[in-house]
Design an enzyme around this catalytic site. Sequence first.
Site, PDB file in Angstrom:
ATOM      1  N   ARG A 128      79.082  22.654  52.322  1.00 17.04           N
ATOM      2  CA  ARG A 128      78.192  23.561  53.060  1.00 17.04           C
ATOM      3  C   ARG A 128      78.437  25.025  52.684  1.00 17.04           C
ATOM      4  O   ARG A 128      77.635  25.895  53.044  1.00 17.04           O
ATOM      5  CB  ARG A 128      78.366  23.379  54.566  1.00 17.04           C
ATOM      6  CG  ARG A 128      79.767  23.657  55.090  1.00 17.04           C
ATOM      7  CD  ARG A 128      79.870  23.333  56.583  1.00 17.04           C
ATOM      8  NE  ARG A 128      81.206  23.577  57.113  1.00 17.04           N
ATOM      9  CZ  ARG A 128      82.205  22.691  57.064  1.00 17.04           C
ATOM     10  NH1 ARG A 128      81.997  21.517  56.484  1.00 17.04           N
ATOM     11  NH2 ARG A 128      83.387  22.973  57.578  1.00 17.04           N
ATOM     12  N   TYR A 129      79.553  25.285  51.972  1.00 13.31           N
ATOM     13  CA  TYR A 129      79.886  26.666  51.631  1.00 13.31           C
ATOM     14  C   TYR A 129      79.583  27.025  50.181  1.00 13.31           C
ATOM     15  O   TYR A 129      79.634  28.197  49.828  1.00 13.31           O
ATOM     16  CB  TYR A 129      81.374  26.944  51.897  1.00 13.31           C
ATOM     17  CG  TYR A 129      81.768  26.805  53.344  1.00 13.31           C
ATOM     18  CD1 TYR A 129      81.137  27.553  54.328  1.00 13.31           C
ATOM     19  CD2 TYR A 129      82.773  25.924  53.726  1.00 13.31           C
ATOM     20  CE1 TYR A 129      81.499  27.417  55.660  1.00 13.31           C
ATOM     21  CE2 TYR A 129      83.142  25.784  55.046  1.00 13.31           C
ATOM     22  CZ  TYR A 129      82.498  26.532  56.017  1.00 13.31           C
ATOM     23  OH  TYR A 129      82.846  26.410  57.332  1.00 13.31           O
ATOM     24  N   ILE A 130      79.332  26.060  49.332  1.00  8.31           N
ATOM     25  CA  ILE A 130      79.130  26.340  47.911  1.00  8.31           C
ATOM     26  C   ILE A 130      77.700  25.994  47.508  1.00  8.31           C
ATOM     27  O   ILE A 130      77.033  25.172  48.142  1.00  8.31           O
ATOM     28  CB  ILE A 130      80.140  25.576  47.034  1.00  8.31           C
ATOM     29  CG1 ILE A 130      80.079  24.074  47.298  1.00  8.31           C
ATOM     30  CG2 ILE A 130      81.549  26.104  47.261  1.00  8.31           C
ATOM     31  CD1 ILE A 130      81.026  23.262  46.423  1.00  8.31           C
ATOM     32  N   ALA A 154      84.192  23.274  51.012  1.00  4.02           N
ATOM     33  CA  ALA A 154      83.317  22.244  51.576  1.00  4.02           C
ATOM     34  C   ALA A 154      81.891  22.435  51.048  1.00  4.02           C
ATOM     35  O   ALA A 154      81.467  23.567  50.762  1.00  4.02           O
ATOM     36  CB  ALA A 154      83.327  22.321  53.095  1.00  4.02           C
TER      37      ALA A 154
END
Length: 882
Positions: free
Chosen positions: A129-131, A127
């Site tokens: 928001r994680y990368i 997602a």
Amino acid sequence: MSKDKLPPLNNDKNSNNGEDHIHDVVPVSGMFENYFLDYASYVILERAVPAIEDGLKPVQRRILHSMEEMDDGRYNKVANIIGHTMQFHPHGDASIGDAIVNIGQKDLLIDTQGNWGDIRTGDSAAAPRYIEARLSKFALDIAFNSDTTVWQLSYDGRNKEPVTLPMKFPLLLAQGVEGIAVGLSTKVLPHNFCELILATIDILKGNDVIIYPDFPTGGMVDITNYNGGARGGKVRVRARIVEIDKKTLHIKEIPFGTTTGSLIESIIKANDSGKIKIKKVIDNTAKDVEVEIQLQPGVDPDVTIDALYAFSDCEISISPNACIIVANKPRFMNVNDILKICTENAKELLRQELLIKKADLLEKIFFSSLLKIFIQEGMYKNPKYENAEDDQVSFDVLNVLFGPHFPIFYRKIENEDYLKLMARPLSSIRKYDVGEADLKMKDLEDQIKEVDKHLKHLTDFTIAYFQRLLDKYGKGRERKTELRTFDMIVAHSVAAANEKLYVNRKDGFIGFGLKKDEYICDCSDIDDVAAFLSDGKFKVVKISEKVFVGKDILHAGVFRKNDERMVFNMVYLDGKSGNTMIKRFQIGGITRDKEYDLTMGNKMSKVLYFSANPNGEAEIINIQLSQSSTARLKIFDFDFSTVSIKGRSSQGNILTKYPVRKIAFKQAGKSTLSGIKIWYSDAIGRLNTDEKGKLLGNFEGSDKIIVFYKDGSYEITGFELTNRYEPDQLLLIEKYDAEKIISAVHFDAAQKNYYVKRFKIEVPGLGKKHHFISDANGSKLVVVSTRQQPQVEVEFINSKGVKETTISDLDMLIDVKGWKALGNKLSGNKIEKVVLLGKEEIIEEPAISEDSEPTIDPEKFDVGTSINLDVKKKDDGQMGLF
């Protein structure tokens, strides 16, 4: 509403009553045409098709522009980048997120951090928001310069965005692109980074260039029909399949556009449909791709590799269609022309940057000269300047003071320039160093001279720019996809036998569903079957569960198109003349489901004897005439080898004019066909009969091929056209002769020296590699020959450190020994290079021409003469009837 309440109609054309209720009428057809064209133009220009200037679609351009605005050298959350990009892109976060992942996976413009998915396995990215992501140094070098960028307002008018980025690199060709618009689509394949730069340099030098695609997934590609990436072209892409052993295959690289998951699904589907026979497929992909295929016992790995290419996604075809936006219009071009335009664009951008740099340097010299005169002439101490009441008075005073110096300036002095002087603090004026200022001005003047030189030699400057890009960023971006010429795989020849063919001779049915009837052979469900009837007719049909071909079937079998070895022997009774005719024929070209007649076409004709011979064998038959005939000898033998092989439409020769009671098979015969000439094509690593590559010789049924590999091993194989060889690993391939002596020069890594050995093949096992040099890591076979007196040229460094060359006869250096012997040292000096002199010769065996075969003269043939030949018993399943 009742009729009396309806509004009154007014048919008077001159009346103005009811004007409030009447509007301009727009035809629906016109609305559709205008709205559709507007929509189509928008999708083409603003969504799906990239621009020639920077090779980007609008969403990609807006992402990179946002990242450049946010850039501080650190990583940013992709979610933040998406949010920032939405200031410029009006189509939502999903399309932006997908586009940024797509750019990141190409590993060129964006440095990524976190799980960005894998194009090889098809795994999706984490997602947003994680990368995290940031612009790569390469992107910052080639794609951004606010001074050369043309700007426009964003969709809501609140921000400015670039019309196109000032791209000084053929990014469109390096990344590739795919898009579907309204009424057209585009598909540009990715090309190799280093090759694009070298090709750009060649264009700048005035040379013609041709570029070919290179895929991040590796594999192999046949660019025979690439057509420059324009419409109508096609490339064939294959996985790289390695034979580990006779039971195991490994797929090391996959075709572009596939994933390991989709590839495995296609292999399982082909196995389930019976096209290939495998036991298990295991996906071992981690850092590198590895799909393990375990074969069923008795399955040929070479045939399986061909079948994988024919029936699974191990080979796919890609049709490029290079469409790009040029001058605000879609245009179809080839990639070579695109590269030329990109090269000219980059050259023009570099020219603009040089001009901007020169203008900046001139401004610096201008102000430095202004400041020097202002201080040296003491203008800041002039009473009129010091006592000036306002800026305008100061401007007037300075204008008078600078008057004598106007000629030395390259432009007019403006009030803004005086303001800069006036803003200088008195402390800096007192610390002013004239000598240091002169050095700085000298440096600026030298820089201007250098810029002028670059502008004068702009092509050389552009070449140097691209060479710097190659030196700085080219490492690790070498070609991944091997350019190869593929052979055409005939699906029928590699399909696994997944069905059994049955025949009902009396009722005239064949198929794989007649399990209670006579079994003929194993076959594939894509095969064609030829059926021969007792009345002399035959037909080729597509195999199915049950198909009617005609009653009284004499012979049925799998039909192989263009089979030049299959020969049919036949004796038939002509219904009109009563003569018994004999013929040998090949089928040749046919039309499926069409009935052909092998006799003269007369009524009451019938076949008395028929056989099918896969290698052109000619048997001996025994003919028994009717007891009532007047022939002197009523029983005699006949050899089919005395009959010429002709086409299926030939009538044949008269065997006898007397009534025949019975014809029976007597003895098997040898093939009357000449041996097969086999060639080896180094381009595709395959054997062929099409005269492509190196002629290996004339091959009979028991002949074999010997192959020597660079790793110091040999392998003996048959001469089947399905054999596969790796050209880059192969040192010598030729027809095997057990009496020939092998002469070899090899490097022993353990002894760190070159050795020569001569031996005979002692282990002639078929299909297995045998190593005959040291197995130490780094050992290699350098030279191998089967000539009687091979010579090598040896380049070495003598004891005095001088390079010398000598010619050695290998047969004089060592006697014939065992195949495992190390051999003798080739030289006591340090060897630089060993080269075999001359070429391996092909000695062709004499072949019997079909034209030299004897034929029957029906006028001279005496049916009372018995023909007795010493031949072997027939053992190949030929069928004798009646």
